[in-house]
Design a protein around this motif. Structure first.
Motif, PDB file in Angstrom:
ATOM      1  N   ILE A   1      34.688  61.033  30.682  1.00  0.00           N
ATOM      2  CA  ILE A   1      34.447  61.028  31.344  1.00  0.00           C
ATOM      3  C   ILE A   1      34.637  59.798  32.405  1.00  0.00           C
ATOM      4  O   ILE A   1      33.623  59.826  32.754  1.00  0.00           O
ATOM      5  CB  ILE A   1      34.666  62.480  32.738  1.00  0.00           C
TER       6      ILE A   1
ATOM      7  N   SER B   1      35.269  58.737  36.770  1.00  0.00           N
ATOM      8  CA  SER B   1      35.768  58.889  37.515  1.00  0.00           C
ATOM      9  C   SER B   1      36.329  57.471  37.878  1.00  0.00           C
ATOM     10  O   SER B   1      35.743  56.824  37.946  1.00  0.00           O
ATOM     11  CB  SER B   1      34.907  59.568  38.303  1.00  0.00           C
TER      12      SER B   1
ATOM     13  N   SER C   1      38.935  55.700  41.259  1.00  0.00           N
ATOM     14  CA  SER C   1      39.731  55.167  42.884  1.00  0.00           C
ATOM     15  C   SER C   1      40.086  54.595  42.847  1.00  0.00           C
ATOM     16  O   SER C   1      39.324  53.518  42.535  1.00  0.00           O
ATOM     17  CB  SER C   1      38.636  56.741  43.270  1.00  0.00           C
TER      18      SER C   1
ATOM     19  N   GLN D   1      41.332  53.431  29.547  1.00  0.00           N
ATOM     20  CA  GLN D   1      41.536  54.019  28.759  1.00  0.00           C
ATOM     21  C   GLN D   1      42.537  54.193  27.078  1.00  0.00           C
ATOM     22  O   GLN D   1      42.357  54.396  26.057  1.00  0.00           O
ATOM     23  CB  GLN D   1      42.480  55.442  29.399  1.00  0.00           C
TER      24      GLN D   1
ATOM     25  N   GLU E   1      39.053  59.851  29.058  1.00  0.00           N
ATOM     26  CA  GLU E   1      39.728  60.971  29.971  1.00  0.00           C
ATOM     27  C   GLU E   1      39.460  60.309  31.635  1.00  0.00           C
ATOM     28  O   GLU E   1      38.273  59.465  32.124  1.00  0.00           O
ATOM     29  CB  GLU E   1      38.738  62.128  30.067  1.00  0.00           C
ATOM     30  N   ILE E   2      41.083  60.093  32.082  1.00  0.00           N
ATOM     31  CA  ILE E   2      40.568  59.713  33.357  1.00  0.00           C
ATOM     32  C   ILE E   2      40.566  60.093  34.425  1.00  0.00           C
ATOM     33  O   ILE E   2      41.636  60.878  34.941  1.00  0.00           O
ATOM     34  CB  ILE E   2      41.424  58.399  34.415  1.00  0.00           C
ATOM     35  N   GLN E   3      38.839  60.851  35.311  1.00  0.00           N
ATOM     36  CA  GLN E   3      39.431  62.275  36.123  1.00  0.00           C
ATOM     37  C   GLN E   3      39.382  61.075  37.683  1.00  0.00           C
ATOM     38  O   GLN E   3      38.636  60.500  38.644  1.00  0.00           O
ATOM     39  CB  GLN E   3      37.386  62.259  36.598  1.00  0.00           C
ATOM     40  N   ARG E   4      40.760  61.389  38.519  1.00  0.00           N
ATOM     41  CA  ARG E   4      40.652  60.751  39.642  1.00  0.00           C
ATOM     42  C   ARG E   4      40.265  61.090  40.693  1.00  0.00           C
ATOM     43  O   ARG E   4      40.416  62.117  40.626  1.00  0.00           O
ATOM     44  CB  ARG E   4      42.400  60.698  40.037  1.00  0.00           C
ATOM     45  N   GLU E   5      39.310  60.675  41.959  1.00  0.00           N
ATOM     46  CA  GLU E   5      38.813  61.280  42.240  1.00  0.00           C
ATOM     47  C   GLU E   5      39.033  60.168  44.196  1.00  0.00           C
ATOM     48  O   GLU E   5      40.182  59.735  44.112  1.00  0.00           O
ATOM     49  CB  GLU E   5      37.186  60.706  42.858  1.00  0.00           C
TER      50      GLU E   5
ATOM     51  N   LYS F   1      28.243  60.582  39.825  1.00  0.00           N
ATOM     52  CA  LYS F   1      28.705  61.427  38.935  1.00  0.00           C
ATOM     53  C   LYS F   1      28.345  59.886  37.616  1.00  0.00           C
ATOM     54  O   LYS F   1      27.827  58.258  38.169  1.00  0.00           O
ATOM     55  CB  LYS F   1      30.401  60.987  38.735  1.00  0.00           C
TER      56      LYS F   1
ATOM     57  N   CYS G   1      31.666  55.766  36.021  1.00  0.00           N
ATOM     58  CA  CYS G   1      32.453  55.474  37.371  1.00  0.00           C
ATOM     59  C   CYS G   1      33.084  54.372  37.619  1.00  0.00           C
ATOM     60  O   CYS G   1      31.812  53.563  36.995  1.00  0.00           O
ATOM     61  CB  CYS G   1      32.149  55.698  38.563  1.00  0.00           C
TER      62      CYS G   1
END
Lengths: 315, 528
Positions: B372, B374, B376, B391, B402-406, B419, B422
């Motif tokens: 993951i 993170s 933004s 990615q 995998e991208i987690q948009r914060e 995290k 990031c």
């Protein structure tokens, strides 16, 4: 009548209290606090602790809320957490600028919207009506920042007629100020025109079905005279409601236009302080915004009553 | 002689190009240094700065919450305001050397454990008082004592005592530091009357301009301070800083001539913007970098092979081209580059290699669960695009990123340094020691990669106390190799600073230490 006003005012105060509690605890839920926001990424644990202590953030939220409330009741809005500026004077300056912009935008847009509405009814379903609706609806459908940028591009960059930014400083005269806010006033006018115009048109058309309009027609009055003298006064209540709503919007909802033209009004001021978690300022600004809405609504109600003989003289 | 060189020498004369840049271009065109120097001499006669005029700067990065207290300055507006109204003990020149300002000279003793700064005499504050050694001592104390809220607290930590010593200030350190003078150039450390102990935010300093109007979030206005000790700076009669955070409005203001300078020209449109008449985009290669950081103590990033797999998988050229629109240089998984003094340019560049990425990924024995990241948009402009590119290239190497948009609000308190993986950025520091000390020493305040290597720490401490430059170069080189191989930093790109000026602004110099000529644009430029 007076009883009604007092009732509404008391209710308004209660609403304000509720709004202030909502705002306060809303900001408390947001991640981070003012100390963190001020020091940013470069904050060390010691600096954070020192700043928190100075801002008084260590005490429970509920205590801080009632302290603040006590201050407000005494007429003291306090100082900003972030830069220690006196909130009352800073707000007065920003609010007067917002009012200045809103006043001129309203002065142009309200009469223009009503006149266009009357015109649309006069030429109902013919090309002037359709054109007025098409243009105003197009303008309200385009996001205001795009309208702003397009105007800025042509007027300021391409033809260089006016400055793109609405910088207003203390030593400027009234005419210089007016010149500075010309572009945002134009954009705001575009934004609020359509709703007021459509409402005027719809309200008058509604009245136009009445029997007394037919009488006036048979009397031989001209069509525009009928609309202006007989139909419009009887459709004032819904129009005033929409006008007031839009005027409130001109005061509290113009942050996008402020950002585009860099106008130092309330909107940008509020947004900056929300990001910095500067609770006292957000509270004060929130109170003013809520008060504006409550007052304008009350105003609209009173005018509706005055305009309606049946409500004016209840049996 | 080529027409091009003639053009350049005129540019130098008009102050649009620095002398160093000119010599570089001349060498590139095959002209000997002697000839180039003589060309400069003829056109340089016209280069004396003009005095006068009103200079308007449209600067992004300020808010209505801003204060003039140098201790709490975090952004470009506050930094420029500090440069206009105040002076620090020393400045760092564009070439990395030190320019003594309020300190006339400085020297180490006891092997770099004690530093003595001789304070300039007869310097006036805007309130008419003459600056004393005591003012300097108190200023430095305010930024380092136990109830300090200063952003400079971190860099002041190594100083144990600050005391007056005749017309000098004596700093005693907890351990020897050969780079201490660089720390004194920090923009927070503006010398204030009485150290700013009582009224830190009144804007009174020794700078070339005095503040005449302060409206946070709107505008700061300045006028020239006639009693300034250095007549070679401060050329405008009056100046102003306008807070303009909207980038379209900012560029429109420069194009229409309402302002003469803007910072943060958006890279995507910088090329087009540069073609507009009367506008010049100033691109400066710098020390800032846009990065992805992994916590080296948290699974799966505690695995060196996995870290290397990600480092090989990232496509640096593509990022510079697409995210920075070409306004940048590729990174080498180090927080430093050739703009730093004593940087070893021989450290090999890590190339994009799917083959190597695949090999290291397999060697890591990762179970194939998603990794993951993170991110933004506030991490840096274009961060989401960069994450998406990352990615894709990982996918090509068989790495499940995998991208987690914060949310952008609260990113620096809830995601960064919290995290394990990031997107982030770093602004750079004047010297390698400082950059490594703030973020890569195992005990550092902002060790955002949780990098912990006793070997690296030992090298850093040794280098800090080492006064012999060759030996220091050697030590920094070793540290570079170590961090590049083992660290948790994926540094795909160094971003250039993009500023814009009106064409009639002269005296511009590309300064890798910071955007806006390291904040000095209003202090050192003039109207041609």
């Amino acid at each position: 009548m007076i009883k009604l006003v007092i009732q509404r005012l008391a209710l308004g105060c209660l609403l304000l209290l509720a709004a202030s509690a909502l705002i306060f605890f809303g900001i408390e839920i947001l991640p981070g606090d003012a100390a963190q926001a001020v020091l940013g990424r470069s904050a060390t644990a010691e600096a954070l602790a020192n700043l928190r202590a100075e801002m008084g953030l260590g005490r429970p939220a509920i205590v801080r809320y009632f302290e603040w409330l006590g201050g407000v009741v005494r007429g003291d809005l306090g100082v900003a957490l972030t830069n220690g500026v006196d909130i009352t004077s800073a707000l007065a300056d920003r609010f007067s600028k917002t009012l200045f912009l809103a006043f001129w935008a309203a002065l142009i847009s309200v009469p223009l919207a009503i006149f266009l509405g009357l015109l649309a009814v006069r030429f109902r379903d013919r090309w002037p009506d359709k054109m007025i609706s098409a243009i105003t609806l197009t303008l309200i459908s385009v996001p205001e920042f795009i309208v702003g940028y397009v105007i800025m591009f042509f007027v300021a960059v391409k033809w260089q007629l006016l400055n793109p930014l609405s910088i207003v400083t203390a030593n400027m005269g009234v005419f210089e100020r007016l010149e500075a806010i010309l572009l945002p006033v134009l954009v705001l006018t575009f934004v609020v025109l359509a709703q007021m115009m459509r409402m005027t048109r719809a309200a008058i058309l509604n009245v136009m079905e009445s029997a007394y309009i037919e009488t006036a027609e048979l009397k031989g009055l001209s069509r525009f005279e009928i609309i202006a003298r007989h139909a419009f006064p009887n459709s004032i209540a819904p129009v005033v409601n929409v006008v007031m709503l839009n005027m409130a919007y001109l005061i509290v909802g113009v942050v996008v236009v402020e950002v585009v033209f860099n106008y130092p009004g309330m909107g940008q001021y509020l947004v900056d302080h929300v990001t910095k978690r500067d609770v006292p300022v957000v509270q004060a600004a929130g109170l003013i915004f809520a008060a504006v809405y409550i007052l304008f609504n009350m105003f609209a109600d009173i005018i509706s009553i005055l305009a309606n003989p049946r409500l004016r003289h209840p049996k | 002689m080529s027409k091009e060189l003639d053009h350049y020498s005129n540019e130098v004369a008009k102050g649009r190009m620095s002398r160093r840049d000119f010599m570089g271009r001349a060498t590139a065109l095959g002209v000997s240094a002697v000839v180039a120097e003589s060309m400069l001499a003829t056109s340089a006669q016209a280069s004396t700065p003009n005095k006068g005029g009103h200079f308007s700067m449209g600067i992004s990065g300020g808010e209505s919450t801003a204060s003039l207290d140098p201790a709490t300055v975090t952004n470009d507006v506050g930094q420029s305001a500090g440069r206009m109204t105040g002076d620090t003990l020393v400045n760092v020149n564009a070439d990395g050397t030190i320019d003594p300002r309020l300190a006339e000279s400085f020297e180490p003793s006891e092997g770099g454990l004690v530093w003595t700064f001789k304070i300039r005499q007869g310097v006036k504050f805007h309130n008419g008082n003459t600056m004393t050694v005591d003012d300097v001592v108190k200023t430095l104390q305010r930024h380092s004592n136990e109830d300090s809220q200063s952003g400079a607290l971190g860099i002041m930590r190594g100083i144990s005592t600050i005391e007056a010593d005749g017309d000098s200030v004596k700093l005693t350190l907890t351990s020897a530091n050969a780079d201490l003078p660089y720390l004194m150039s920090d923009y927070h450390l503006v010398i204030q009357p009485d150290g700013g102990m009582n009224t830190p935010a009144d804007g009174i300093g020794t700078g070339p301009y005095r503040i005449t109007s302060e409206e946070p979030g709107v505008r700061y206005a300045f006028e020239r301070f006639e009693d300034h000790w250095d007549p070679s700076v401060g050329h405008y009669d009056t100046a102003e800083i306008l807070f303009i955070n909207d980038e379209t409005s900012r560029t429109a203001a420069l194009q229409s001539g309402q302002v003469h300078f803007i910072n943060r020209v958006p890279p995507r449109t910088a090329g087009l913007f540069n073609r507009a008449p009367n506008v010049e985009v100033r691109a400066t290669a710098g020390k800032g970098h846009y990065v992805f950081i992994m916590h080296t103590d948290t699974a799966p990033f505690d695995n060196k092979d996995l870290r290397l797999a990600l480092k090989y998988a990232i496509n640096r050229e593509e990022m510079v081209e697409k995210v920075l629109a070409g306004y940048g240089e590729i990174g080498n998984d180090l927080p430093v580059n050739e703009t730093y003094p004593l940087f070893d340019t021989e450290i090999p560049q890590r190339e994009h290699s799917l083959e190597m990425a695949r090999q290291h990924y397999e060697a890591s024995g990762h179970d194939g669960s998603p990794i993951i990241l993170s991110a933004s948009e506030v991490a840096f402009p274009g961060a989401m695009d960069a994450a998406a590119l990352f990615q894709q290239s990982c996918q090509a190497a068989g790495i499940p990123l995998e991208i987690q948009r914060e949310p952008s609000d609260g990113y620096w308190s809830e995601v960064w340094n919290v995290k394990p993986f990031c997107a982030s950025y770093w602004g750079g520091r004047p010297v390698q020691d400082q950059m490594y000390s703030v973020a890569y020493l195992s005990s550092a305040d902002w060790n955002d990669t949780r990098f912990s290597s006793p070997e690296f720490d030992a090298l850093l401490i040794e280098a800090r106390a080492e006064l012999d430059l060759e030996r220091r170069f050697e030590l920094y080189s070793q540290m570079g190799y170590l961090l590049r191989e083992d660290g948790g930093l994926i540094n795909p790109m160094f971003n250039q600073f993009l500023d814009g000026t009106s064409a009639n602004v002269a005296g511009w110099e590309n300064d890798p230490n910071g955007s806006m000529m390291n904040g000095f644009v209003g202090v050192r430029t003039w109207f041609s």
